[in-house]
Design a protein around this motif. Structure first.
Motif, short mmCIF file in Angstrom:
data_model
loop_
_atom_site.label_atom_id
_atom_site.label_comp_id
_atom_site.label_asym_id
_atom_site.label_seq_id
_atom_site.Cartn_x
_atom_site.Cartn_y
_atom_site.Cartn_z
N ARG A 62 0.86 -1.18 0.00
CA ARG A 62 0.00 0.00 0.00
C ARG A 62 0.90 1.23 0.00
O ARG A 62 1.77 1.35 0.86
CB ARG A 62 -0.92 0.00 1.21
CG ARG A 62 -1.90 -1.17 1.24
CD ARG A 62 -2.67 -1.18 2.55
NE ARG A 62 -1.78 -1.37 3.70
CZ ARG A 62 -2.11 -1.05 4.95
NH1 ARG A 62 -3.29 -0.53 5.22
NH2 ARG A 62 -1.25 -1.26 5.93
N GLU A 71 -2.08 0.71 -4.68
CA GLU A 71 -1.73 -0.64 -4.25
C GLU A 71 -1.03 -1.32 -5.41
O GLU A 71 -1.58 -1.44 -6.51
CB GLU A 71 -2.97 -1.43 -3.83
CG GLU A 71 -2.61 -2.82 -3.29
CD GLU A 71 -3.79 -3.54 -2.67
OE1 GLU A 71 -4.01 -4.72 -3.01
OE2 GLU A 71 -4.50 -2.92 -1.86
N ASP A 120 3.68 -8.59 3.18
CA ASP A 120 2.44 -8.37 2.44
C ASP A 120 1.57 -7.36 3.17
O ASP A 120 1.43 -7.40 4.39
CB ASP A 120 1.70 -9.70 2.27
CG ASP A 120 0.54 -9.59 1.31
OD1 ASP A 120 0.72 -8.99 0.23
OD2 ASP A 120 -0.56 -10.09 1.63
N ARG A 121 1.00 -6.41 2.38
CA ARG A 121 0.14 -5.35 2.90
C ARG A 121 0.90 -4.30 3.71
O ARG A 121 0.29 -3.51 4.42
CB ARG A 121 -1.00 -5.91 3.75
CG ARG A 121 -1.84 -6.98 3.06
CD ARG A 121 -2.66 -6.42 1.95
NE ARG A 121 -3.66 -5.46 2.43
CZ ARG A 121 -4.46 -4.74 1.65
NH1 ARG A 121 -4.34 -4.87 0.33
NH2 ARG A 121 -5.34 -3.90 2.15
#
Length: 261
Positions: A62, A71, A120-121
């Motif tokens: 992000r 994203e 991740d994220r």
């Protein structure tokens, strides 16, 4: 190997026993290289031979850029420099115009995502380099200046086209031995010189400068042609047109009648 043992009488006797030595498999020790992570942890250095290694998974990141949110998906073993290339397609900022922050620190292009703890994220913050803002502003002013130069040169070119047509008309008349009023030639030269002054006042560079020089040569050629035509026009004798008038006899006089009462 020689060993000693006691017999039944308490005497020591020597006996030789031969033990066969079997060859043990030799284990080759690979040299391990170590490197220091940005956080201070010592880890095994990343191998250059990645053919036998399983591919690293992709991670979704992000990215916050001011009020905008993006994203993107990249390989977990990618570098921050590769992340900037992906962000170029999203934001329009070139990699050298970007500053990527992660966990409050700016990350260099050569830093790996996984070694910096990116998962991740994870959230990244994108900031435009202040120096690039100034460079872009200078570039915008330069482009605007070039566009103004092109526009001014185009205007002069259209005016010169009209004057060239007038020069051709005068040249045609003189070649047909038709004298042209000298004031017409002088006025045309003055109009061409005004266009030359306009060209001199245009600040141009690159291709615009080449077009400016081209129009300047056109004006100079027209002025030189008019100077030659001015001399040729002076040698043309004016054509005197005489009109032959036809005379008519006066009408006969009308007889006057006398009236009587």
């Amino acid at each position: 190997m020689m060993k000693k043992r006691s017999n039944g009488y308490g005497k020591m006797s020597e006996s030789s026993t031969t033990t066969s030595t079997t060859s043990m498999p030799r284990i080759e020790e690979e040299e391990v290289e170590w490197e220091m992570r940005p956080g201070g942890m010592l880890v095994q250095k990343r191998s250059d031979n990645v053919k036998d290694l399983p591919p690293a998974p992709n991670v979704r990141l992000r990215v916050a850029y001011g009020a905008l949110r993006y994203e993107i998906s990249v390989n977990s073993s990618a570098t921050f420099g590769e992340v900037k290339k992906v962000l170029t397609a999203e934001t329009g900022l070139q990699p050298d115009e970007q500053r990527v922050m992660f966990r409050g620190k700016e990350r260099e292009n050569g830093h790996y995502l996984d070694m910096c703890g990116v998962k991740d994220r994870s959230k990244l913050i994108l900031i435009q380099d202040p120096s690039s803002i100034e460079r872009r502003f200078i570039e915008m002013r330069r482009n605007a200046k070039i566009q103004n130069a092109y526009r001014a040169i185009s205007d002069v070119s259209m005016e010169v086209d009209k004057l060239v047509d007038q020069v051709s008309a005068i040249e045609k008349s003189i070649s047909n031995r038709v004298k042209v009023p000298e004031v017409q030639i002088t006025t045309l030269i003055e109009m061409l010189m005004r266009q030359a002054i306009k060209l001199d006042n245009i600040s141009a560079e690159g291709d615009a400068s080449a077009q400016k020089n081209l129009q300047g040569k056109r004006v100079q050629k027209c002025v030189e042609s008019l100077d030659v035509l001015k001399i040729s026009n002076a040698k043309v004798k004016p054509v005197i047109v005489t009109t032959k008038w036809e005379t008519f006899d006066p009408p006969p006089s009308v007889a006057q009648w006398e009236f009587f009462d």
